[in-house]
Design an enzyme around this catalytic site. Structure first.
Site, PDB file in Angstrom:
ATOM      1  N   TRP A 101      -7.923  29.413   0.928  1.00 45.47           N
ATOM      2  CA  TRP A 101      -7.752  28.033   0.474  1.00 45.47           C
ATOM      3  C   TRP A 101      -6.783  27.559   1.376  1.00 45.47           C
ATOM      4  O   TRP A 101      -7.036  26.292   1.805  1.00 45.47           O
ATOM      5  CB  TRP A 101      -7.246  27.998  -0.961  1.00 45.47           C
ATOM      6  CG  TRP A 101      -8.281  28.363  -1.983  1.00 45.47           C
ATOM      7  CD1 TRP A 101      -8.223  29.457  -2.887  1.00 45.47           C
ATOM      8  CD2 TRP A 101      -9.704  27.981  -2.090  1.00 45.47           C
ATOM      9  NE1 TRP A 101      -9.224  29.568  -3.584  1.00 45.47           N
ATOM     10  CE2 TRP A 101     -10.452  28.650  -3.152  1.00 45.47           C
ATOM     11  CE3 TRP A 101     -10.342  26.807  -1.551  1.00 45.47           C
ATOM     12  CZ2 TRP A 101     -11.718  28.424  -3.381  1.00 45.47           C
ATOM     13  CZ3 TRP A 101     -11.624  26.510  -1.888  1.00 45.47           C
ATOM     14  CH2 TRP A 101     -12.344  27.367  -2.706  1.00 45.47           C
ATOM     15  N   ASP A 168      -0.106  23.389  -2.951  1.00 43.77           N
ATOM     16  CA  ASP A 168      -1.287  23.575  -3.422  1.00 43.77           C
ATOM     17  C   ASP A 168      -1.145  24.454  -4.632  1.00 43.77           C
ATOM     18  O   ASP A 168      -0.738  25.811  -4.418  1.00 43.77           O
ATOM     19  CB  ASP A 168      -2.317  24.055  -2.600  1.00 43.77           C
ATOM     20  CG  ASP A 168      -3.465  24.538  -3.290  1.00 43.77           C
ATOM     21  OD1 ASP A 168      -3.592  24.089  -4.680  1.00 43.77           O
ATOM     22  OD2 ASP A 168      -4.694  24.750  -2.632  1.00 43.77           O
ATOM     23  N   LYS A 192      -8.604  26.256 -12.830  1.00 44.55           N
ATOM     24  CA  LYS A 192      -7.887  27.683 -12.761  1.00 44.55           C
ATOM     25  C   LYS A 192      -6.869  27.790 -14.158  1.00 44.55           C
ATOM     26  O   LYS A 192      -7.118  28.858 -14.615  1.00 44.55           O
ATOM     27  CB  LYS A 192      -7.059  27.798 -11.573  1.00 44.55           C
ATOM     28  CG  LYS A 192      -7.824  27.363 -10.228  1.00 44.55           C
ATOM     29  CD  LYS A 192      -8.755  28.584 -10.096  1.00 44.55           C
ATOM     30  CE  LYS A 192      -9.932  28.422  -8.796  1.00 44.55           C
ATOM     31  NZ  LYS A 192      -9.243  27.818  -7.480  1.00 44.55           N
TER      32      LYS A 192
HETATM   33  C1  LIG Z   1      -9.758  27.136  -6.234  1.00 48.34           C
HETATM   34  C2  LIG Z   1      -8.781  26.739  -5.311  1.00 48.34           C
HETATM   35  C3  LIG Z   1      -9.140  25.645  -4.427  1.00 48.34           C
HETATM   36  C4  LIG Z   1     -10.435  24.756  -4.494  1.00 48.34           C
HETATM   37  O1  LIG Z   1     -10.267  24.145  -5.675  1.00 48.34           O
HETATM   38  P1  LIG Z   1     -11.448  23.004  -5.734  1.00 48.34           P
HETATM   39  O2  LIG Z   1     -11.068  22.149  -6.704  1.00 48.34           O
HETATM   40  O3  LIG Z   1     -12.614  23.469  -5.981  1.00 48.34           O
HETATM   41  O4  LIG Z   1     -11.672  22.037  -4.558  1.00 48.34           O
HETATM   42  C5  LIG Z   1      -7.848  25.248  -3.514  1.00 48.34           C
HETATM   43  N1  LIG Z   1      -6.958  25.923  -3.693  1.00 48.34           N
HETATM   44  C6  LIG Z   1      -6.418  27.063  -4.533  1.00 48.34           C
HETATM   45  C7  LIG Z   1      -5.029  27.912  -4.301  1.00 48.34           C
HETATM   46  C8  LIG Z   1      -7.649  27.529  -5.271  1.00 48.34           C
HETATM   47  O5  LIG Z   1      -7.321  28.323  -5.985  1.00 48.34           O
END
Ligand SMILES: *Cc1c(COP(=O)(O)O)cnc(C)c1O
Length: 352
Positions: A101, A168, A192
């Site tokens: 990611w 993030d 998540k």
């Molecule tokens: C799952 C995830 C993403 C992607 O998220 P989307 O909402 O599907 O774009 C980005 N960063 C991390 C750390 C993730 O676990």
């Protein structure tokens, strides 16, 4: 029978939230209407959005200098919106590359401007968190990924940087106490640890915006979303409502502090078994082990069939590792009860 769901995302949410969310689909707050058929401009939905935004600031202990948005496009669109909103035309930003990611965030940001990777564990297939790097004031911002969902590594501390701090937090948001006021911009895909897929949470310090000189397309402009109170266009009403229910459940059950204590107990239970059971080994460097995603594998591949059959028979779901890594991954987000972790640990013990 309800399964023990270790899925990495979309993932487990509190049972009470599922129940309340399903009731709102049939009749929202006794209106005689479904949540899904009312206007997003109705006073009933505006109240949901207002409260969904306010509760984030309460949980994170943030003041009026921060704004909270629920947008679409997931964390992936924030990979692009971050540089669009924070990177000046001739400026540069610093990123750490700690997983798939993080690499995705770097790839998108490079389409917008100059990006330096100041720390990376790519050479070791992202098994640890790089720590010795400095980020000076010559960078417009620093971007990191707090928890690497696929590899099961997590930043236990954050560097002091002389620029804006962006993170993030998709896979560990609201799982542990942090000084959130150290961050200027936080984003997290809801699916998540806080809600269903379809919304991304953005928490941003207002005064950092509008300084790049870029003429941004409307949807990509965080300042415009703030001016429109997260209703620039039709918001994802159901994900916003369910995220709100999840956060309310968290707040009513002791907030982040209580969740953190539970998460530490769950992680300890599982990591202790991985370390003590000769049939298993962990993936991540011990000091960087994630409290949310536990990656591990068998030391003896000939036991794979027996192990897979045993956990499936125990009602466990979603334990297979990410396709980039193989092995197993147990995601033990806030809503995962310790009893379910115990079921997995018992299966591992029995196998040995
Ligand atoms: C799952 C995830 C993403 C992607 O998220 P989307 O909402 O599907 O774009 C980005 N960063 C991390 C750390 C993730 O676990």
């Amino acid at each position: 029978m309800k399964k023990h769901n270790f899925s990495a995302g979309p993932s487990i949410l509190p049972q009470e939230v599922f129940k309340k969310a399903s009731e709102a689909i049939l009749d929202f707050n006794g209106m005689g209407l479904s949540l899904l058929e009312i206007s997003h401009r109705s006073k009933e939905f505006v109240a949901v959005m207002d409260e969904a935004r306010a509760i984030v600031k309460r949980l994170m202990n943030l003041g009026d200098d921060y704004e909270v948005l629920y947008l679409q496009g997931g964390a992936s669109l924030q990979f692009l919106m971050t540089p669009m909103n924070l990177l000046t035309e001739n400026g540069k930003a610093a990123y750490t590359d700690t997983g798939t990611w993080a690499a995705g965030a770097i790839k998108e940001a490079k389409k917008v401007g100059n990006i330096d990777v100041v720390g990376s564990s790519k050479e070791d297939n992202y098994s640890y968190i790089p720590k010795d790097y400095k980020v000076g004031a010559d960078y417009d911002y620093f971007h990191c990924t707090s928890n690497n969902t696929i590899y099961g590594t997590q930043m236990k501390s954050f560097p002091e940087v002389d620029t804006l701090m962006v993170c993030d937090m998709s896979s560990d948001i609201f799982s542990r106490q942090l000084d959130f006021s150290k961050f200027d911009l936080i984003y997290a895909g809801a699916q998540k640890n806080m809600g269903p897929a379809g919304a991304v949470l953005v928490v941003v310090k207002k005064d950092i915006l509008g300084k790049t000189g870029r003429n941004l397309p409307s949807y990509l402009d965080l300042g415009l979303h703030i001016a429109k109170e997260s209703m620039l266009n039709t918001p994802p009403v159901f994900p916003v409502y369910v995220s709100y229910l999840t956060l309310k459940h968290l707040e009513e059950n002791g907030g982040i502090a209580a969740a953190e204590a539970k998460n530490e107990a769950k992680a300890k239970l599982l990591y202790d078994e991985i370390d003590n059971n000769p049939l298993f080994e962990g993936y991540a460097a011990k000091e960087d082990r994630s409290l949310m995603n536990v990656s591990f594998k068998l030391t003896d591949e000939s036991k794979k069939e027996a192990f897979d059959a045993a956990w499936k028979a125990a009602g466990i779901s979603g334990l297979n590792g990410h396709r980039n890594l193989g092995g197993y991954r147990a995601s033990i987000y806030n809503a995962m009860p310790i009893e379910s972790v115990q079921v997995l640990v018992d299966v591992m013990k029995n196998l040995a």
